[in-house]
Enzyme design. Structure first.
Site, PDB file in Angstrom:
ATOM      1  N   GLY A 165      49.958  -6.488 -56.608  1.00  0.00           N
ATOM      2  CA  GLY A 165      49.842  -5.249 -55.844  1.00  0.00           C
ATOM      3  C   GLY A 165      48.944  -5.446 -54.640  1.00  0.00           C
ATOM      4  N   GLY A 166      48.241  -4.379 -54.277  1.00  0.00           N
ATOM      5  CA  GLY A 166      47.359  -4.429 -53.111  1.00  0.00           C
ATOM      6  C   GLY A 166      46.233  -5.425 -53.268  1.00  0.00           C
ATOM      7  N   GLY A 399      57.652 -26.944 -23.087  1.00  0.00           N
ATOM      8  CA  GLY A 399      56.605 -25.950 -23.314  1.00  0.00           C
ATOM      9  C   GLY A 399      55.585 -26.437 -24.316  1.00  0.00           C
ATOM     10  N   ALA A 400      56.040 -27.315 -25.218  1.00  0.00           N
ATOM     11  CA  ALA A 400      55.122 -27.817 -26.240  1.00  0.00           C
ATOM     12  C   ALA A 400      53.987 -28.618 -25.606  1.00  0.00           C
ATOM     13  CB  ALA A 400      55.890 -28.648 -27.252  1.00  0.00           C
TER      14      ALA A 400
HETATM   15  C1  HXC Z   1      43.781  -1.422 -66.649  1.00  0.00           C
HETATM   16  C2  HXC Z   1      44.684  -3.402 -67.340  1.00  0.00           C
HETATM   17  C3  HXC Z   1      45.304  -3.585 -66.089  1.00  0.00           C
HETATM   18  C4  HXC Z   1      45.109  -2.582 -65.102  1.00  0.00           C
HETATM   19  C5  HXC Z   1      45.803  -5.251 -67.339  1.00  0.00           C
HETATM   20  N1  HXC Z   1      45.021  -4.453 -68.078  1.00  0.00           N
HETATM   21  N2  HXC Z   1      46.003  -4.734 -66.124  1.00  0.00           N
HETATM   22  N3  HXC Z   1      43.929  -2.330 -67.619  1.00  0.00           N
HETATM   23  N4  HXC Z   1      44.332  -1.529 -65.426  1.00  0.00           N
HETATM   24  N5  HXC Z   1      45.640  -2.707 -63.895  1.00  0.00           N
HETATM   25  C6  HXC Z   1      44.569  -4.670 -69.438  1.00  0.00           C
HETATM   26  C7  HXC Z   1      45.701  -4.573 -70.459  1.00  0.00           C
HETATM   27  O1  HXC Z   1      45.878  -3.248 -70.829  1.00  0.00           O
HETATM   28  C8  HXC Z   1      45.130  -5.427 -71.581  1.00  0.00           C
HETATM   29  O2  HXC Z   1      44.171  -4.666 -72.264  1.00  0.00           O
HETATM   30  C9  HXC Z   1      44.366  -6.501 -70.858  1.00  0.00           C
HETATM   31  O3  HXC Z   1      44.111  -6.010 -69.542  1.00  0.00           O
HETATM   32  C10 HXC Z   1      45.155  -7.786 -70.711  1.00  0.00           C
HETATM   33  O4  HXC Z   1      46.423  -7.468 -70.200  1.00  0.00           O
HETATM   34  P1  HXC Z   1      47.766  -8.060 -70.831  1.00  0.00           P
HETATM   35  O5  HXC Z   1      48.883  -7.321 -70.262  1.00  0.00           O
HETATM   36  O6  HXC Z   1      47.628  -8.124 -72.308  1.00  0.00           O
HETATM   37  O7  HXC Z   1      47.715  -9.557 -70.268  1.00  0.00           O
HETATM   38  P2  HXC Z   1      48.897 -10.458 -69.734  1.00  0.00           P
HETATM   39  O8  HXC Z   1      50.034 -10.439 -70.700  1.00  0.00           O
HETATM   40  O9  HXC Z   1      48.285 -11.765 -69.411  1.00  0.00           O
HETATM   41  O10 HXC Z   1      49.421  -9.767 -68.389  1.00  0.00           O
HETATM   42  C11 HXC Z   1      48.564  -9.662 -67.307  1.00  0.00           C
HETATM   43  C12 HXC Z   1      49.188  -8.771 -66.196  1.00  0.00           C
HETATM   44  C13 HXC Z   1      49.615  -7.411 -66.827  1.00  0.00           C
HETATM   45  C14 HXC Z   1      50.401  -9.486 -65.593  1.00  0.00           C
HETATM   46  C15 HXC Z   1      48.151  -8.593 -65.107  1.00  0.00           C
HETATM   47  O11 HXC Z   1      48.515  -6.899 -67.596  1.00  0.00           O
HETATM   48  C16 HXC Z   1      50.019  -6.414 -65.818  1.00  0.00           C
HETATM   49  O12 HXC Z   1      51.140  -6.445 -65.324  1.00  0.00           O
HETATM   50  N6  HXC Z   1      49.093  -5.494 -65.509  1.00  0.00           N
HETATM   51  C17 HXC Z   1      49.374  -4.411 -64.571  1.00  0.00           C
HETATM   52  C18 HXC Z   1      49.473  -4.945 -63.186  1.00  0.00           C
HETATM   53  C19 HXC Z   1      49.599  -3.835 -62.177  1.00  0.00           C
HETATM   54  O13 HXC Z   1      50.660  -3.263 -62.046  1.00  0.00           O
HETATM   55  N7  HXC Z   1      48.471  -3.481 -61.590  1.00  0.00           N
HETATM   56  C20 HXC Z   1      48.381  -2.418 -60.638  1.00  0.00           C
HETATM   57  C21 HXC Z   1      48.869  -3.045 -59.332  1.00  0.00           C
HETATM   58  S1  HXC Z   1      48.820  -1.877 -58.045  1.00  0.00           S
HETATM   59  P3  HXC Z   1      43.917  -4.860 -73.826  1.00  0.00           P
HETATM   60  O14 HXC Z   1      42.924  -3.814 -74.167  1.00  0.00           O
HETATM   61  O15 HXC Z   1      45.235  -4.673 -74.495  1.00  0.00           O
HETATM   62  O16 HXC Z   1      43.412  -6.246 -73.993  1.00  0.00           O
HETATM   63  C22 HXC Z   1      47.388  -2.191 -57.337  1.00  0.00           C
HETATM   64  C23 HXC Z   1      47.159  -1.280 -56.209  1.00  0.00           C
HETATM   65  C24 HXC Z   1      46.072  -1.796 -55.359  1.00  0.00           C
HETATM   66  O17 HXC Z   1      46.665  -3.011 -57.668  1.00  0.00           O
HETATM   67  C25 HXC Z   1      46.245  -1.143 -54.050  1.00  0.00           C
HETATM   68  C26 HXC Z   1      45.300  -1.625 -53.063  1.00  0.00           C
HETATM   69  C27 HXC Z   1      45.784  -1.231 -51.709  1.00  0.00           C
END
Ligand code: HXC
Length: 509
Positions: A165-166, A399-400
């Protein structure tokens, strides 16, 4: 005292033994292990260890993690003060929330105020979903600081896990990105979203793994086999960089010896169509084993990297005749343009080695904007005020010739080897255009073409016309080049040059 000790121990535990185990099982280190490896033993001072998250929604009311999923602080790396933050994936997936972001912002503020590099060790699931807009605000606070710190202090990013994401935009705003094969991912939208929106099926690795970003997108500058290699690689990178934009470049002790490099006299092949490896030229010119290539797997037709010349850091930009004949294309222009701007921002003198047949023709390049992207490189060189020297080894066509740090756009010195060809284009193509009529009307067109080609080559396929105009300061034998460069860079050591006063220029983005 007991309470303090207990809290410290709690902070050390991160997300708990199980999650640390899971992190290790993926071949990853924890945030604290990474920090330990990065800094000189015992030198790291942690800040904000007892900061906790503020949101109490969606189950967070029953949880408390000291540090809020990020270890921040400062310490010494080979004796130099450096700031760092390391996201702790064992705590809520290293997700970024309000307090987490504030800790990173504080590190960035301190690094700028005190003129020291900052290293971000990223391993995060992105914005903490439970905190909503506060997390997004936290990211924007970081982006703002990354941008304001750009060109003031070196900002280095290592991606050591997911970066989605961001979250990718903070690393993207920094100067260098490194990734680890098999465990780092960067994408704006992950494979699931890609499938929903475009129906494309792609794995995380193919979409945003280290190799994809090193070779296809150019987002990452370095890839490493594992985290230890990545951290060692970044320590080495730091050795070439100053602390900040007002600091001088690192300068190691150097004892002059025989600077002649006879091997260079035999490096250019007899035929202008035959390639050779410009990296061999670089290795021979700079201090032994000092060349540190950047972006090695991307746009291989241009080579950029740091090196030392007589102990001092320099930046090298060189066309690579061994890949696509060293032609300039979109990727080569953006790769080199950004590197030039980094060196200029941090007072690192530039050495340019030129062997370029021109810009790559074709609809792909034109429609994707080679005009705009090529102009980036031109702009970057033209605005650079650091000492800059060009050596034309062979072709400097079209040009290079202008773009590759010619004297016309502010290079301080321009040397050419006797094999240099400085012309609008190669003799064969030139003869075909300007003697088209004579060739078509000749009884033996092929012979006429060859004759006219030889005529044009005699007139232009050498450096002496350019030398007669002063566009080339000196035609030198290849073996003399290292010594000439050492002397010329020493002569330019106190160069002072300023661009016109303005708010900022408008580089063709
Ligand atoms: C809260 C999160 C989290 C998040 C992961 N966790 N991402 N908690 N917010 N964004 C937590 C999970 O719930 C889990 O908690 C622990 O972290 C480990 O995650 P897993 O999924 O078990 O690990 P893994 O299988 O290795 O996968 C990792 C991952 C996946 C690929 C990062 O967790 C995932 O897809 N997370 C969401 C990614 C996402 O969409 N983020 C938001 C992006 S938008 P527990 O308690 O079960 O251990 C963004 C906007 C920013 O970032 C904008 C800025 C401009």
């Amino acid at each position: 005292m007991e309470r303090l000790q207990n809290l410290r121990e709690e902070a050390q535990q991160g997300g708990g033994a199980k999650r640390i185990e899971a992190q290790h099982a993926k071949g990853k280190l924890t945030a604290r292990e990474r920090i330990e490896l990065l800094f000189d033993p015992g030198s790291f001072e942690e800040l904000g260890q007892m900061v906790t998250h503020r949101s109490t929604l969606f189950g967070l009311e029953n949880q408390r993690y000291l540090g809020d999923g990020v270890v921040t602080g400062y310490g010494r790396i080979e004796g130099r003060t450096v700031y760092a933050y390391a996201q702790d994936f064992t705590v809520l997936g290293g997700s970024l929330a309000e307090a987490h972001a504030e800790k990173i912002c504080r590190i960035l503020d301190l690094a700028v105020q005190n003129g020291c590099p900052v290293i971000g060790l990223n391993d995060s699931g992105g914005a903490r979903i439970q905190e909503g807009v506060v997390s997004l605000g936290g990211y924007a606070d970081i982006f703002y600081r990354n941008t304001r710190a750009s060109g003031v202090i070196p900002q280095l990013s290592l991606i050591l896990g997911p970066c989605a994401g961001g979250a990718v935009y903070s690393p993207a705003l920094t100067d260098f990105i490194g990734m680890v094969e098999g465990s780092s991912y960067m994408f704006v939208t992950g494979p699931n979203v890609v499938k929903t929106v475009t129906h494309e099926e792609v794995s995380s690795e193919d979409l945003g793994g280290a190799s994809a970003h090193a070779t296809k997108s150019g987002v990452t500058h370095f890839t490493y086999a594992n985290e230890r290699a990545a951290i060692e690689g970044y320590k080495n990178l730091l050795r070439y960089l100053p602390q900040n934009c007002e600091d001088g470049v690192p300068n190691l002790d150097y004892t002059p010896s025989d600077e002649a490099r006879p091997r260079l006299d035999t490096i250019i092949p007899a035929s202008a169509q035959q390639p050779y490896d410009m990296c061999e030229v670089i290795e021979d010119l700079v201090d032994a084993e000092s060349f540190f290539e950047v972006h090695a797997a991307f746009a291989e037709n241009i080579v950029v990297g740091f090196a030392r010349l007589a102990g001092r850091s320099i930046g090298v930009v060189a066309n690579q005749p061994a890949y696509l004949a060293g032609v300039l294309d979109i990727h080569a222009s953006t790769k080199a343009g950004r590197f030039v701007r980094f060196c200029d921002a941090f007072n690192i003198p530039l050495l340019v080695l030129e062997d370029v047949p021109g810009f790559l023709p074709g609809t792909d390049q034109e429609w994707n904007g080679i005009i705009t992207h090529g102009a980036k490189l031109l702009y970057a060189f033209a605005e650079a005020t650091v000492p800059r020297i060009t050596v034309i080894t062979r072709k400097a066509y079209g040009g290079a010739y202008d773009v590759m740090n010619s004297k016309h756009i502010g290079a301080d010195m321009n040397y050419a080897w006797p094999t240099a060809e400085i012309a609008v284009m190669g003799a064969k193509g030139a003869a075909e255009i300007i003697f088209k009529k004579d060739i078509l009307e000749a009884s033996n067109p092929a012979a006429m073409w060859a004759e006219k080609e030889a005529e044009y080559a005699e007139a232009f396929a050498h450096p002496y016309r350019a030398a007669a105009r002063g566009y080339v300061d000196e035609v030198i034998a290849p073996h003399q080049t290292r010594e000439k460069l050492i002397r010329a860079f020493a002569m330019l050591e106190n160069k002072v040059a300023h661009n016109p006063k303005r708010k900022h220029g408008n580089i063709p983005l």
